[in-house]
Design an enzyme around this catalytic site. Structure first.
Site, PDB file in Angstrom:
ATOM      1  NE  ARG A  68      -3.973  -0.122   1.987  1.00  0.00           N
ATOM      2  CZ  ARG A  68      -5.028   0.113   2.765  1.00  0.00           C
ATOM      3  NH1 ARG A  68      -5.166  -0.548   3.898  1.00  0.00           N
ATOM      4  NH2 ARG A  68      -5.932   0.998   2.429  1.00  0.00           N
ATOM      5  CG  ASP A 112       2.555  -2.901  13.131  1.00  0.00           C
ATOM      6  OD1 ASP A 112       1.840  -2.091  13.769  1.00  0.00           O
ATOM      7  OD2 ASP A 112       2.307  -4.117  13.087  1.00  0.00           O
ATOM      8  CG  ASN A 163      -1.786  11.070   9.100  1.00  0.00           C
ATOM      9  OD1 ASN A 163      -2.695  11.888   9.166  1.00  0.00           O
ATOM     10  ND2 ASN A 163      -1.925   9.927   8.439  1.00  0.00           N
ATOM     11  CB  SER A 211      -4.732  15.381  18.333  1.00  0.00           C
ATOM     12  OG  SER A 211      -5.545  15.000  19.414  1.00  0.00           O
TER      13      SER A 211
END
Length: 359
Positions: free
Chosen positions: A66, A89, A118, A174
């Site tokens: 991806r 990860d 992010n 956030s």
């Protein structure tokens, strides 16, 4: 007083427009974005950066295929950028350490100017623990980013030495959670019944009922509360970083709420939560941003030279560390912007990763 440069930017402003305004700040920089996939704001964020010719754009994510899909798409529009894939990860401290070591070994990329934390998971329907024994949303959304940021700090510090004060930044994406929640200090892993917690740590029950929770007082784990805690931690992390890095190195950290965007982030949501969201949409109580608009506040936080070290105003700490709709927000709950809370989180985070950091 720290302030945004463009007061006309708002919830509808697109990230490509923001990137155009800050083209000089983006050009030639090395930028790293975590959690990038084609259907999320991570990709929109990367696209906005790519549009203004950074020197290197590092795309980090769990799935290498991806990541490559994203890089291939970006190359079509912006072929002159050097893209790098980084397998990351965040739920696994072991993998985070491996990713950080890999990045530190890239001698042709000696510094990182902008780090955008992010990546996130949200609304896991059942209490799930990471391989390190932590509640999964907290492990992924905060602890993984905490560890990764601290481990790659040498490259951020090197960038800061060659940049104006405040230009090198750590951006923590956030949510709206810091406006209504705090940390669950006595029960980080959601093992205790909510009504037995200290009053200040109990969830905002009314909000949880609105989102479909039944008898939230009698439960220990609430999917949205797990997310809330991790997102409050994102803001507190920025505050703790600023204390350690801004005066010494000129590194600035800012947290933000990107807005409500239809992405894969809600894929784990329980049926009752999706039903509640549908009702909000019918009533017009939720404003859904485009993917581009969802990335715009991140670009402002990362690049606006008008933003500097936040200052206290009207008794509120750290005003300016938290942005909503491309502007500084004063809507955060005092617990979510407290320097004392930030220091408690730093101590806890070091304990959980079994490491200490000082630079």
């Amino acid at each position: 007083m720290t302030a945004t440069t463009y007061s006309n930017f708002d919830e509808k402003t697109e990230s490509l427009e923001v990137a155009e305004k800050f083209a000089d700040q983006i050009h030639g920089k090395t930028i790293l974005v975590t959690g990038v996939n084609r259907g999320g704001i991570g990709f929109s964020t990367a696209k906005a950066f790519a549009s203004r010719s950074p020197s290197h754009l590092i795309i980090a994510g769990r799935n290498t295929s991806r990541i490559q899909e994203c890089i291939d798409a970006l190359k079509v529009e912006f072929p002159h950028v050097d893209y790098r894939a980084l397998k990351l990860d965040l739920s696994s401290q072991k993998v985070v350490r491996e990713a950080a070591a890999a990045l530190l070994s890239w001698n042709d990329i000696p510094e990182v100017n902008i780090l955008v934390n992010n990546a996130a998971v949200m609304n896991l329907p059942d209490r799930t623990l990471s391989e390190d024994g932590l509640e999964m949303q907290f492990a992924t959304n905060h602890i993984g980013h905490f560890l990764f940021t601290c481990l790659i700090m040498p490259k951020l510090i090197k960038a800061a030495k060659n940049s104006p004060k405040g230009a090198t930044r750590v951006i923590n994406v956030s949510s709206l959670s810091p406006t209504r929640a705090g940390m669950r200090w006595s029960d980080i892993n959601f093992e205790k019944i909510n009504k037995t917690l200290p009053k200040e740590e109990q969830p905002p029950y009314g909000m949880h009922r609105t989102w479909g929770a039944i008898e939230p007082e009698e439960k220990s784990y609430l999917p949205l509360e797990g997310y809330n805690q991790s997102k409050v931690a994102n803001v507190l992390f920025s505050i703790a970083l600023n204390k350690r890095l801004y005066e010494k190195y000129g590194i600035l950290s800012i947290a933000l709420h990107p807005g409500i965007i239809q992405t894969e982030l809600s894929r784990y949501a329980a049926p009752e939560t999706l039903k509640a969201m549908g009702e909000f949409l019918k009533k017009g109580d939720l404003y859904i941003k485009t993917l581009g608009a969802g990335a715009s506040t991140t670009i402002v936080a990362a690049m606006d030279p008008g933003l500097g070290m936040p200052r206290e105003r009207d008794g509120k700490e750290n005003l300016g560390v938290y942005l909503i709709d491309c502007q500084i927000s004063d809507k955060a709950d005092p617990r979510a912007i407290s320097s004392n809370e930030a220091e408690k989180l730093w101590t806890l985070s070091e304990e959980l990763v079994k490491d200490t950091f000082s630079w």
